[in-house]
Design a protein around this motif. Structure first.
Motif, PDB file in Angstrom:
ATOM      1  N   ILE A 184      13.490  10.093  50.281  1.00 23.45           N
ATOM      2  CA  ILE A 184      14.634  10.496  49.465  1.00 23.45           C
ATOM      3  C   ILE A 184      15.740   9.455  49.584  1.00 23.45           C
ATOM      4  O   ILE A 184      16.084   9.029  50.679  1.00 23.45           O
ATOM      5  CB  ILE A 184      15.157  11.878  49.928  1.00 23.45           C
ATOM      6  CG1 ILE A 184      14.067  12.931  49.720  1.00 23.45           C
ATOM      7  CG2 ILE A 184      16.428  12.262  49.184  1.00 23.45           C
ATOM      8  CD1 ILE A 184      14.398  14.287  50.311  1.00 23.45           C
ATOM      9  N   ASP A 221      11.311  25.628  51.739  1.00 20.16           N
ATOM     10  CA  ASP A 221      10.224  24.743  51.298  1.00 20.16           C
ATOM     11  C   ASP A 221       8.949  25.515  50.957  1.00 20.16           C
ATOM     12  O   ASP A 221       8.146  25.063  50.136  1.00 20.16           O
ATOM     13  CB  ASP A 221       9.923  23.686  52.370  1.00 20.16           C
ATOM     14  CG  ASP A 221      10.998  22.609  52.410  1.00 20.16           C
ATOM     15  OD1 ASP A 221      11.875  22.608  51.527  1.00 20.16           O
ATOM     16  OD2 ASP A 221      10.959  21.767  53.311  1.00 20.16           O
ATOM     17  N   LEU A 254      21.754  17.187  55.904  1.00 22.18           N
ATOM     18  CA  LEU A 254      21.094  18.477  55.706  1.00 22.18           C
ATOM     19  C   LEU A 254      21.975  19.596  56.260  1.00 22.18           C
ATOM     20  O   LEU A 254      22.665  19.410  57.255  1.00 22.18           O
ATOM     21  CB  LEU A 254      19.769  18.521  56.464  1.00 22.18           C
ATOM     22  CG  LEU A 254      18.507  17.963  55.825  1.00 22.18           C
ATOM     23  CD1 LEU A 254      17.299  18.369  56.662  1.00 22.18           C
ATOM     24  CD2 LEU A 254      18.314  18.434  54.397  1.00 22.18           C
ATOM     25  N   LYS A 312      19.691   8.650  48.484  1.00 23.22           N
ATOM     26  CA  LYS A 312      20.837   9.396  47.989  1.00 23.22           C
ATOM     27  C   LYS A 312      22.009   8.469  47.697  1.00 23.22           C
ATOM     28  O   LYS A 312      22.819   8.193  48.565  1.00 23.22           O
ATOM     29  CB  LYS A 312      21.220  10.465  49.008  1.00 23.22           C
ATOM     30  CG  LYS A 312      21.982  11.581  48.375  1.00 23.22           C
ATOM     31  CD  LYS A 312      22.134  12.742  49.314  1.00 23.22           C
ATOM     32  CE  LYS A 312      20.942  13.653  49.229  1.00 23.22           C
ATOM     33  NZ  LYS A 312      21.240  14.984  49.779  1.00 23.22           N
ATOM     34  N   HIS A 367      17.438  26.219  49.720  1.00 28.38           N
ATOM     35  CA  HIS A 367      16.090  26.653  49.344  1.00 28.38           C
ATOM     36  C   HIS A 367      15.196  26.764  50.572  1.00 28.38           C
ATOM     37  O   HIS A 367      15.580  26.359  51.674  1.00 28.38           O
ATOM     38  CB  HIS A 367      15.473  25.648  48.364  1.00 28.38           C
ATOM     39  CG  HIS A 367      15.267  24.288  48.980  1.00 28.38           C
ATOM     40  ND1 HIS A 367      16.283  23.386  49.138  1.00 28.38           N
ATOM     41  CD2 HIS A 367      14.169  23.697  49.509  1.00 28.38           C
ATOM     42  CE1 HIS A 367      15.832  22.289  49.721  1.00 28.38           C
ATOM     43  NE2 HIS A 367      14.537  22.460  49.971  1.00 28.38           N
ATOM     44  N   HIS A 400      21.319  19.132  46.855  1.00 30.77           N
ATOM     45  CA  HIS A 400      20.019  19.812  46.856  1.00 30.77           C
ATOM     46  C   HIS A 400      20.329  21.276  47.169  1.00 30.77           C
ATOM     47  O   HIS A 400      20.783  21.590  48.267  1.00 30.77           O
ATOM     48  CB  HIS A 400      19.120  19.205  47.939  1.00 30.77           C
ATOM     49  CG  HIS A 400      17.683  19.433  47.688  1.00 30.77           C
ATOM     50  ND1 HIS A 400      16.745  18.442  47.672  1.00 30.77           N
ATOM     51  CD2 HIS A 400      17.009  20.570  47.434  1.00 30.77           C
ATOM     52  CE1 HIS A 400      15.564  18.943  47.422  1.00 30.77           C
ATOM     53  NE2 HIS A 400      15.690  20.238  47.272  1.00 30.77           N
ATOM     54  N   TRP A 448      11.723  15.715  58.949  1.00 33.23           N
ATOM     55  CA  TRP A 448      12.711  15.036  58.090  1.00 33.23           C
ATOM     56  C   TRP A 448      13.445  14.036  58.975  1.00 33.23           C
ATOM     57  O   TRP A 448      14.135  14.421  59.920  1.00 33.23           O
ATOM     58  CB  TRP A 448      13.645  16.107  57.530  1.00 33.23           C
ATOM     59  CG  TRP A 448      14.634  15.728  56.471  1.00 33.23           C
ATOM     60  CD1 TRP A 448      14.591  16.069  55.147  1.00 33.23           C
ATOM     61  CD2 TRP A 448      15.860  15.003  56.643  1.00 33.23           C
ATOM     62  NE1 TRP A 448      15.702  15.575  54.501  1.00 33.23           N
ATOM     63  CE2 TRP A 448      16.492  14.927  55.388  1.00 33.23           C
ATOM     64  CE3 TRP A 448      16.478  14.411  57.745  1.00 33.23           C
ATOM     65  CZ2 TRP A 448      17.710  14.286  55.204  1.00 33.23           C
ATOM     66  CZ3 TRP A 448      17.688  13.758  57.560  1.00 33.23           C
ATOM     67  CH2 TRP A 448      18.284  13.708  56.290  1.00 33.23           C
ATOM     68  N   SER A 497      21.293  20.266  50.906  1.00 37.33           N
ATOM     69  CA  SER A 497      22.155  19.131  51.278  1.00 37.33           C
ATOM     70  C   SER A 497      23.156  18.899  50.149  1.00 37.33           C
ATOM     71  O   SER A 497      22.986  19.401  49.027  1.00 37.33           O
ATOM     72  CB  SER A 497      21.316  17.881  51.498  1.00 37.33           C
ATOM     73  OG  SER A 497      20.823  17.419  50.270  1.00 37.33           O
ATOM     74  N   HIS A 521      17.666  25.810  53.729  1.00 33.73           N
ATOM     75  CA  HIS A 521      18.371  24.549  53.954  1.00 33.73           C
ATOM     76  C   HIS A 521      18.665  23.886  52.608  1.00 33.73           C
ATOM     77  O   HIS A 521      18.124  24.268  51.571  1.00 33.73           O
ATOM     78  CB  HIS A 521      17.538  23.623  54.837  1.00 33.73           C
ATOM     79  CG  HIS A 521      16.267  23.175  54.166  1.00 33.73           C
ATOM     80  ND1 HIS A 521      15.180  23.971  54.016  1.00 33.73           N
ATOM     81  CD2 HIS A 521      15.946  21.981  53.579  1.00 33.73           C
ATOM     82  CE1 HIS A 521      14.223  23.327  53.372  1.00 33.73           C
ATOM     83  NE2 HIS A 521      14.663  22.109  53.098  1.00 33.73           N
ATOM     84  N   MET A 542       7.591  12.648  50.936  1.00 31.57           N
ATOM     85  CA  MET A 542       8.698  12.208  50.076  1.00 31.57           C
ATOM     86  C   MET A 542       9.605  11.242  50.835  1.00 31.57           C
ATOM     87  O   MET A 542       9.852  11.435  52.015  1.00 31.57           O
ATOM     88  CB  MET A 542       9.596  13.393  49.699  1.00 31.57           C
ATOM     89  CG  MET A 542       8.936  14.510  48.968  1.00 31.57           C
ATOM     90  SD  MET A 542      10.185  15.736  48.466  1.00 31.57           S
ATOM     91  CE  MET A 542      10.716  16.378  50.032  1.00 31.57           C
TER      92      MET A 542
HETATM   93  O1  LIG Z   1      17.300  15.469  51.985  1.00 31.01           O
HETATM   94  C1  LIG Z   1      17.779  16.237  51.159  1.00 31.01           C
HETATM   95  O2  LIG Z   1      18.722  15.942  50.470  1.00 31.01           O
HETATM   96  C2  LIG Z   1      17.198  17.588  51.009  1.00 31.01           C
HETATM   97  C3  LIG Z   1      15.732  17.542  51.079  1.00 31.01           C
HETATM   98  C4  LIG Z   1      15.161  18.899  51.093  1.00 31.01           C
HETATM   99  O3  LIG Z   1      15.778  19.837  51.463  1.00 31.01           O
HETATM  100  C5  LIG Z   1      13.812  19.092  50.642  1.00 31.01           C
HETATM  101  O4  LIG Z   1      13.277  18.215  49.972  1.00 31.01           O
HETATM  102  O5  LIG Z   1      13.251  20.148  50.939  1.00 31.01           O
END
Ligand SMILES: O=C(O)CCC(=O)C(=O)O
Length: 263
Positions: free
Chosen positions: A155, A173, A202, A157, A171, A168, A189, A262, A260, A153
């Protein structure tokens, strides 16, 4: 439910891809899993990590490596993201996701509405990240050799439109991963610009990688929630948390049970 099953089905079908060396990795953010290593500890003993780094990952479930990815590579990936977001670059198979609130706004069309490009294993430019020796070297410390990139991914923002939809929720993964063993999965990441508390870095709950997979669900947020942004149902707000403030290129490697999120 049907939608979630469809997403999982597509992830299983589409997102696996080997790298030449048979040892690959994650993405701008993604996960990798090893296929043939004894799953009894969090870190594979090798000469890459210092004893302090090993102890830190074992205790906390994450490790930040400063300046891991060269910034010229990040610039390449950023331009590619822009091309895909404004549709001047078309890559079949990519999943382009839009923020639930921004996408509805007529004032911010295009790139800013795209919050995530998923399954970038189909794009040779972005997939290069998964094979960067600078990243793979660390991935192997957790997975061992013979690695597969599983979930890729990038991301984006943009500033939150006021609805907090860019958050986010907290949660794990592993909730999204239909593969095991957890101990041989790692997420990498990489920050693509300086991140801090004010722009949504994060947040991690150290040590939670030693717990179990918790029930997840969509949080009850007023402005709506982005697709598949599930959060832990019984999130522990009093657990110590660490905000990972990082510079461009810094990369955090973390265990798939680590809680984790964000902002
Ligand atoms: O980068 C983020 O905002 C959170 C990304 C994340 O926690 C995820 O995709 O598992």
């Amino acid at each position: 439910m049907a939608e979630r099953l469809e997403v999982l089905r597509r992830q299983l079908q589409n997102t696996t891809k080997y790298v030449d060396r048979i040892d690959v990795t994650p993405s701008i953010t993604s996960a990798a899993v090893s296929l043939d290593v004894d799953p009894t500890q969090y870190v594979i003993n090798n000469s890459v990590l210092t004893p302090e780094q090993i102890a830190s990952y074992e205790t906390n479930g994450f490790l930040v490596i400063k300046k891991c990815v060269p910034v010229d590579k990040l610039e390449l990936y950023r331009k590619r993201f822009q091309g895909i977001a404004n549709k001047s670059v078309i890559v079949p198979g990519l999943l382009v996701m839009r923020d639930v609130a921004i996408a509805k706004s007529e004032f911010v069309p295009g790139e800013k509405a795209v919050t995530k490009i998923q399954d970038f294993c189909y794009d040779p430019v972005l997939f290069e990240y998964c094979a960067l020796p600078e990243v793979v070297k660390y991935v192997e410390c957790f997975t061992g050799p013979n690695v597969r990139a599983m979930h890729t991914m990038i991301i984006n923002k943009p500033p939150d439109p006021g609805t907090k939809s860019s958050r986010h929720p907290m949660h794990q993964d592993l909730h999204y991963f239909p593969f095991r063993p957890a101990e041989r999965i790692v997420c990498a990441w990489t920050a693509m610009e300086r991140i801090h508390r004010d722009n949504g870095c994060l947040v991690v709950l150290p040590g939670t990688h030693k717990g179990s997979l918790q029930p997840h669900e969509y949080p009850d947020w007023k402005g709506g929630v982005n697709k598949m942004y599930h959060g832990i149902r019984n999130y522990m707000p009093d657990h110590p948390r660490v905000h990972l403030e990082m510079d461009a290129g810094d990369t955090v490697f973390f265990h798939p049970l680590l809680i984790h999120g964000s902002e």
